[in-house]
Design a protein around this motif. Structure first.
Motif, PDB file in Angstrom:
ATOM      1  N   SER A  99       0.836  -1.388   0.063  1.00 48.13           N
ATOM      2  CA  SER A  99      -0.015  -0.026   0.016  1.00 48.13           C
ATOM      3  C   SER A  99       0.929   1.262   0.189  1.00 48.13           C
ATOM      4  O   SER A  99       2.073   1.244   0.256  1.00 48.13           O
ATOM      5  CB  SER A  99      -1.001  -0.116   1.224  1.00 48.13           C
ATOM      6  OG  SER A  99      -0.368   0.110   2.420  1.00 48.13           O
ATOM      7  N   ILE A 100       0.302   2.161  -0.323  1.00 46.21           N
ATOM      8  CA  ILE A 100       1.095   3.544  -0.377  1.00 46.21           C
ATOM      9  C   ILE A 100      -0.312   4.736  -0.274  1.00 46.21           C
ATOM     10  O   ILE A 100      -1.426   4.416  -0.753  1.00 46.21           O
ATOM     11  CB  ILE A 100       1.859   3.900  -1.843  1.00 46.21           C
ATOM     12  CG1 ILE A 100       2.671   5.014  -1.570  1.00 46.21           C
ATOM     13  CG2 ILE A 100       0.786   3.992  -2.904  1.00 46.21           C
ATOM     14  CD1 ILE A 100       3.728   5.444  -2.695  1.00 46.21           C
ATOM     15  N   GLY A 101       0.261   5.933   0.355  1.00 43.44           N
ATOM     16  CA  GLY A 101      -0.867   6.846   0.490  1.00 43.44           C
ATOM     17  C   GLY A 101      -0.231   8.228  -0.348  1.00 43.44           C
ATOM     18  O   GLY A 101       1.029   8.230  -0.407  1.00 43.44           O
ATOM     19  N   PHE A 102      -1.084   9.238  -0.471  1.00 47.23           N
ATOM     20  CA  PHE A 102      -0.850  10.404  -0.935  1.00 47.23           C
ATOM     21  C   PHE A 102      -1.516  11.566  -0.153  1.00 47.23           C
ATOM     22  O   PHE A 102      -2.640  11.098   0.211  1.00 47.23           O
ATOM     23  CB  PHE A 102      -0.903  10.392  -2.568  1.00 47.23           C
ATOM     24  CG  PHE A 102      -0.076   9.497  -3.313  1.00 47.23           C
ATOM     25  CD1 PHE A 102       1.223   9.819  -3.633  1.00 47.23           C
ATOM     26  CD2 PHE A 102      -0.462   8.303  -3.687  1.00 47.23           C
ATOM     27  CE1 PHE A 102       1.711   9.029  -4.429  1.00 47.23           C
ATOM     28  CE2 PHE A 102       0.340   7.391  -4.369  1.00 47.23           C
ATOM     29  CZ  PHE A 102       1.537   7.885  -4.864  1.00 47.23           C
ATOM     30  N   LEU A 103      -0.742  12.462   0.142  1.00 45.66           N
ATOM     31  CA  LEU A 103      -1.313  13.517   0.705  1.00 45.66           C
ATOM     32  C   LEU A 103      -1.096  14.841  -0.088  1.00 45.66           C
ATOM     33  O   LEU A 103       0.195  15.097  -0.100  1.00 45.66           O
ATOM     34  CB  LEU A 103      -0.713  13.862   2.312  1.00 45.66           C
ATOM     35  CG  LEU A 103      -1.363  12.856   3.375  1.00 45.66           C
ATOM     36  CD1 LEU A 103      -0.679  13.047   4.642  1.00 45.66           C
ATOM     37  CD2 LEU A 103      -3.189  13.161   3.495  1.00 45.66           C
ATOM     38  N   VAL A 104      -1.981  15.600  -0.632  1.00 44.84           N
ATOM     39  CA  VAL A 104      -1.831  16.662  -1.493  1.00 44.84           C
ATOM     40  C   VAL A 104      -2.467  17.967  -0.878  1.00 44.84           C
ATOM     41  O   VAL A 104      -3.639  17.916  -0.569  1.00 44.84           O
ATOM     42  CB  VAL A 104      -2.413  16.318  -2.982  1.00 44.84           C
ATOM     43  CG1 VAL A 104      -2.141  17.389  -3.874  1.00 44.84           C
ATOM     44  CG2 VAL A 104      -1.803  15.050  -3.449  1.00 44.84           C
ATOM     45  N   PRO A 105      -1.765  19.028  -0.416  1.00 46.77           N
ATOM     46  CA  PRO A 105      -2.477  20.098  -0.473  1.00 46.77           C
ATOM     47  C   PRO A 105      -3.387  20.895  -1.294  1.00 46.77           C
ATOM     48  O   PRO A 105      -3.059  20.743  -2.383  1.00 46.77           O
ATOM     49  CB  PRO A 105      -1.049  21.076   0.229  1.00 46.77           C
ATOM     50  CG  PRO A 105      -0.084  20.523  -0.682  1.00 46.77           C
ATOM     51  CD  PRO A 105      -0.444  19.157  -0.842  1.00 46.77           C
ATOM     52  N   ASN A 106      -4.260  21.298  -0.737  1.00 46.43           N
ATOM     53  CA  ASN A 106      -5.272  21.898  -1.668  1.00 46.43           C
ATOM     54  C   ASN A 106      -5.040  23.559  -1.473  1.00 46.43           C
ATOM     55  O   ASN A 106      -5.515  24.319  -0.975  1.00 46.43           O
ATOM     56  CB  ASN A 106      -6.688  21.747  -1.005  1.00 46.43           C
ATOM     57  CG  ASN A 106      -7.614  22.360  -2.064  1.00 46.43           C
ATOM     58  OD1 ASN A 106      -7.451  22.644  -3.320  1.00 46.43           O
ATOM     59  ND2 ASN A 106      -8.925  22.456  -1.801  1.00 46.43           N
ATOM     60  N   ASP A 107      -3.776  23.930  -2.061  1.00 47.47           N
ATOM     61  CA  ASP A 107      -3.233  25.162  -2.034  1.00 47.47           C
ATOM     62  C   ASP A 107      -3.255  25.805  -3.351  1.00 47.47           C
ATOM     63  O   ASP A 107      -2.356  26.931  -3.492  1.00 47.47           O
ATOM     64  CB  ASP A 107      -2.130  25.140  -1.295  1.00 47.47           C
ATOM     65  CG  ASP A 107      -0.892  24.568  -1.805  1.00 47.47           C
ATOM     66  OD1 ASP A 107      -0.969  23.802  -3.040  1.00 47.47           O
ATOM     67  OD2 ASP A 107       0.180  24.406  -1.191  1.00 47.47           O
ATOM     68  N   GLY A 108      -3.427  25.269  -4.337  1.00 45.52           N
ATOM     69  CA  GLY A 108      -3.386  25.977  -5.834  1.00 45.52           C
ATOM     70  C   GLY A 108      -2.110  25.749  -6.195  1.00 45.52           C
ATOM     71  O   GLY A 108      -1.899  26.216  -7.687  1.00 45.52           O
ATOM     72  N   SER A 109      -1.238  24.975  -5.855  1.00 44.18           N
ATOM     73  CA  SER A 109       0.340  24.840  -6.426  1.00 44.18           C
ATOM     74  C   SER A 109       0.020  23.771  -7.451  1.00 44.18           C
ATOM     75  O   SER A 109      -1.148  23.285  -7.849  1.00 44.18           O
ATOM     76  CB  SER A 109       1.240  24.082  -5.361  1.00 44.18           C
ATOM     77  OG  SER A 109       0.769  22.853  -4.972  1.00 44.18           O
ATOM     78  N   VAL A 110       0.914  23.993  -8.397  1.00 49.88           N
ATOM     79  CA  VAL A 110       0.827  23.074  -9.627  1.00 49.88           C
ATOM     80  C   VAL A 110       2.076  22.156  -9.896  1.00 49.88           C
ATOM     81  O   VAL A 110       2.392  21.678 -10.615  1.00 49.88           O
ATOM     82  CB  VAL A 110       1.239  24.155 -10.824  1.00 49.88           C
ATOM     83  CG1 VAL A 110      -0.069  24.908 -11.059  1.00 49.88           C
ATOM     84  CG2 VAL A 110       2.583  24.608 -10.713  1.00 49.88           C
ATOM     85  N   GLU A 111       2.497  21.543  -8.588  1.00 46.80           N
ATOM     86  CA  GLU A 111       3.457  20.575  -8.454  1.00 46.80           C
ATOM     87  C   GLU A 111       2.886  19.298  -9.041  1.00 46.80           C
ATOM     88  O   GLU A 111       1.564  18.941  -8.709  1.00 46.80           O
ATOM     89  CB  GLU A 111       3.768  20.144  -6.995  1.00 46.80           C
ATOM     90  CG  GLU A 111       4.800  18.970  -6.760  1.00 46.80           C
ATOM     91  CD  GLU A 111       6.138  19.254  -7.410  1.00 46.80           C
ATOM     92  OE1 GLU A 111       6.500  18.453  -8.472  1.00 46.80           O
ATOM     93  OE2 GLU A 111       6.609  20.238  -7.143  1.00 46.80           O
TER      94      GLU A 111
END
Length: 87
Positions: free
Chosen positions: A49-61
């Protein structure tokens, strides 16, 4: 290798009075981030398994590796429990 099980959803601040953005007349809460958790069984029968946490800050990474996290970290951030009963 079989199916990949994917769970995804919003991340909101945890704790009593932590501020977060609301929009619209109904004051809809805006998540501070988004999560995704993937689970797949290997050819040998073990689960990965793997997880991902993505900030909701408008970045374009665009490099998903920068958002990789353990499933335990996603659980800590969301208060949810994924794949209970599994190591």
């Amino acid at each position: 290798l079989g199916p990949i099980h994917v769970l995804a959803g919003p991340v909101y601040p945890r704790g009593g009075n932590l501020p977060f953005l609301v929009i619209g007349p109904g004051k809809t809460p805006v998540p501070t981030g988004l999560f995704r958790v993937l689970l797949r069984q290997t050819r040998g029968g073990t689960w990965k398994s793997i997880g991902f946490l993505v900030p909701n800050d408008g970045s374009v990474e665009r490099d998903a590796r920068k958002f990789a996290a353990s499933v335990a970290e996603v659980e800590a951030q969301t208060g949810l429990v994924f794949f209970s009963g599994m190591d």
